[in-house]
Design a protein around this motif. Structure first.
Motif, PDB file in Angstrom:
ATOM      1  N   ALA A 187       1.043  -1.307   0.099  1.00  8.94           N
ATOM      2  CA  ALA A 187       0.129   0.008   0.025  1.00  8.94           C
ATOM      3  C   ALA A 187       0.919   1.331  -0.051  1.00  8.94           C
ATOM      4  O   ALA A 187       1.838   1.372   0.874  1.00  8.94           O
ATOM      5  CB  ALA A 187      -0.676   0.266   1.286  1.00  8.94           C
ATOM      6  N   ILE A 188       0.311   2.123  -0.802  1.00  4.26           N
ATOM      7  CA  ILE A 188       1.168   3.558  -0.921  1.00  4.26           C
ATOM      8  C   ILE A 188       0.115   4.596  -0.703  1.00  4.26           C
ATOM      9  O   ILE A 188      -0.809   4.587  -1.690  1.00  4.26           O
ATOM     10  CB  ILE A 188       1.985   3.731  -2.383  1.00  4.26           C
ATOM     11  N   CYS A 189       0.490   5.668   0.102  1.00  6.68           N
ATOM     12  CA  CYS A 189      -0.238   6.682   0.484  1.00  6.68           C
ATOM     13  C   CYS A 189       0.374   7.713  -0.157  1.00  6.68           C
ATOM     14  O   CYS A 189       1.459   8.161   0.212  1.00  6.68           O
ATOM     15  CB  CYS A 189      -0.669   6.751   2.021  1.00  6.68           C
ATOM     16  N   PHE A 190      -0.465   8.419  -0.959  1.00  9.65           N
ATOM     17  CA  PHE A 190       0.029   9.819  -1.462  1.00  9.65           C
ATOM     18  C   PHE A 190      -0.587  11.183  -1.027  1.00  9.65           C
ATOM     19  O   PHE A 190      -1.849  10.778  -0.528  1.00  9.65           O
ATOM     20  CB  PHE A 190      -0.166   9.987  -3.193  1.00  9.65           C
ATOM     21  N   LYS A 191      -0.046  12.281  -1.079  1.00 10.16           N
ATOM     22  CA  LYS A 191      -0.641  13.409  -0.661  1.00 10.16           C
ATOM     23  C   LYS A 191      -1.596  13.755  -1.988  1.00 10.16           C
ATOM     24  O   LYS A 191      -1.706  13.330  -2.866  1.00 10.16           O
ATOM     25  CB  LYS A 191       0.208  14.609  -0.677  1.00 10.16           C
ATOM     26  N   TYR A 192      -2.779  14.609  -1.524  1.00  9.30           N
ATOM     27  CA  TYR A 192      -3.780  14.794  -2.597  1.00  9.30           C
ATOM     28  C   TYR A 192      -3.331  16.147  -3.325  1.00  9.30           C
ATOM     29  O   TYR A 192      -2.741  17.151  -2.974  1.00  9.30           O
ATOM     30  CB  TYR A 192      -5.043  15.192  -1.829  1.00  9.30           C
ATOM     31  N   ASN A 193      -3.699  15.781  -4.706  1.00  8.90           N
ATOM     32  CA  ASN A 193      -3.904  16.801  -5.742  1.00  8.90           C
ATOM     33  C   ASN A 193      -5.122  16.716  -6.729  1.00  8.90           C
ATOM     34  O   ASN A 193      -5.534  15.725  -6.751  1.00  8.90           O
ATOM     35  CB  ASN A 193      -2.598  17.316  -6.362  1.00  8.90           C
ATOM     36  N   ARG A 194      -5.600  17.891  -7.302  1.00 10.86           N
ATOM     37  CA  ARG A 194      -6.716  17.930  -7.697  1.00 10.86           C
ATOM     38  C   ARG A 194      -6.632  17.125  -9.039  1.00 10.86           C
ATOM     39  O   ARG A 194      -7.796  16.737  -9.664  1.00 10.86           O
ATOM     40  CB  ARG A 194      -7.066  19.171  -8.317  1.00 10.86           C
ATOM     41  N   SER A 195      -5.785  16.331  -9.506  1.00  9.27           N
ATOM     42  CA  SER A 195      -5.589  15.491 -10.843  1.00  9.27           C
ATOM     43  C   SER A 195      -6.710  14.210 -10.425  1.00  9.27           C
ATOM     44  O   SER A 195      -6.986  13.458 -11.457  1.00  9.27           O
ATOM     45  CB  SER A 195      -4.276  15.144 -11.060  1.00  9.27           C
ATOM     46  N   PHE A 196      -6.551  13.793  -9.107  1.00 13.26           N
ATOM     47  CA  PHE A 196      -7.449  12.540  -8.880  1.00 13.26           C
ATOM     48  C   PHE A 196      -8.950  12.848  -9.105  1.00 13.26           C
ATOM     49  O   PHE A 196      -9.479  11.717  -9.766  1.00 13.26           O
ATOM     50  CB  PHE A 196      -7.280  12.185  -7.300  1.00 13.26           C
ATOM     51  N   ASP A 197      -9.281  13.882  -8.661  1.00 14.42           N
ATOM     52  CA  ASP A 197     -10.673  14.149  -9.130  1.00 14.42           C
ATOM     53  C   ASP A 197     -10.909  14.618 -10.567  1.00 14.42           C
ATOM     54  O   ASP A 197     -11.937  14.199 -11.241  1.00 14.42           O
ATOM     55  CB  ASP A 197     -11.293  15.094  -8.338  1.00 14.42           C
ATOM     56  N   GLY A 198      -9.791  14.940 -11.332  1.00 15.21           N
ATOM     57  CA  GLY A 198     -10.041  15.511 -12.365  1.00 15.21           C
ATOM     58  C   GLY A 198      -9.943  14.197 -13.507  1.00 15.21           C
ATOM     59  O   GLY A 198     -10.860  14.354 -14.589  1.00 15.21           O
TER      60      GLY A 198
END
Length: 223
Positions: A187-198
């Motif tokens: 499992a790898i956890c990333f910081k959020y940026n708007r590309s995920f919702d994009g």
């Protein structure tokens, strides 16, 4: 013993059966590449395809192929052509993150209209199993589950922490390895940026406009 439906032989068989229908329809032009599961983003499964021949003459032809893939797969699966088929028409993978951020900034959230599928409840159960094992917070969303072949681990789970925002893609917060039954999982956890919702919005725009996802991303690609 808890098991993940997302990694089950039953799901793999269902995906391969659907992928074979797509391949047969296109008489070998389209080939199955992989599938991924999106537990916290609609509890959807994406099936990715590539082209065996790179002889498409226009974006419109690629749009038609991907739209046909979506029609064959129906509501249960999302079907996508890989982006390398679009490079000769101007798709730039190095600008993809910025393009996705543009989509999230510009496109209204209302474009996202998730629908339940025949497997939604199974995927939601997988989500709860993983959240409990990793002790994830409500802000830590499970972005995707990938089946890996020929790797040191059997599956990769990507997590997004919506409470920790980054201006840059793929900034890691933590990595963990654990087992579920005989399966070894990273499992790898990333910081959020708007590309995920994009990227989610891009799929819905493509579906509603009869375009390919890569074509939608290109429309928001800055020169």
């Amino acid at each position: 013993m808890c098991k993940l439906y997302s990694l089950s032989d039953n799901l793999k068989k269902n995906v391969l059966d659907m992928a074979k229908m797509v391949e047969n329809h296109f008489d070998g032009l389209v080939k199955f590449e992989e599938y991924i599961v999106l537990p916290d983003y609609g509890a959807k499964i994406i099936i990715r395809f590539g082209l065996t021949e790179d002889n498409c003459k226009s974006l419109e032809e690629l749009d038609e192929i991907e739209s046909t893939i979506r029609n064959i797969l129906g509501n249960d699966y999302w079907g996508i052509l890989l982006g390398n088929s679009y490079e000769k028409f101007g798709f730039n993978s190095s600008k993809m993150i910025d393009s996705l951020i543009n989509i999230d900034l510009i496109v209204d959230d209302k474009v996202v209209q998730y629908k339940d599928t025949s497997y939604s409840q199974h995927i939601k159960r997988d989500k709860e199993i993983i959240k409990n094992i990793l002790n994830l917070s409500s802000q830590q969303k499970i972005w995707e589950i990938q089946v890996l072949n020929g790797e040191d681990v059997d599956a990769l789970i990507l997590i997004v922490d919506e409470g920790v925002v980054s201006q840059y893609p793929n900034e890691k917060l933590f990595e963990r390895e654990f087992n579920i039954g005989e399966l070894k999982i990273k499992a790898i956890c990333f910081k959020y940026n708007r590309s995920f919702d994009g990227i989610v919005k891009a799929y819905f725009i493509a579906e509603q406009s009869n375009l390919s996802v890569a074509h939608v991303i290109m429309k928001y690609q800055q020169v």
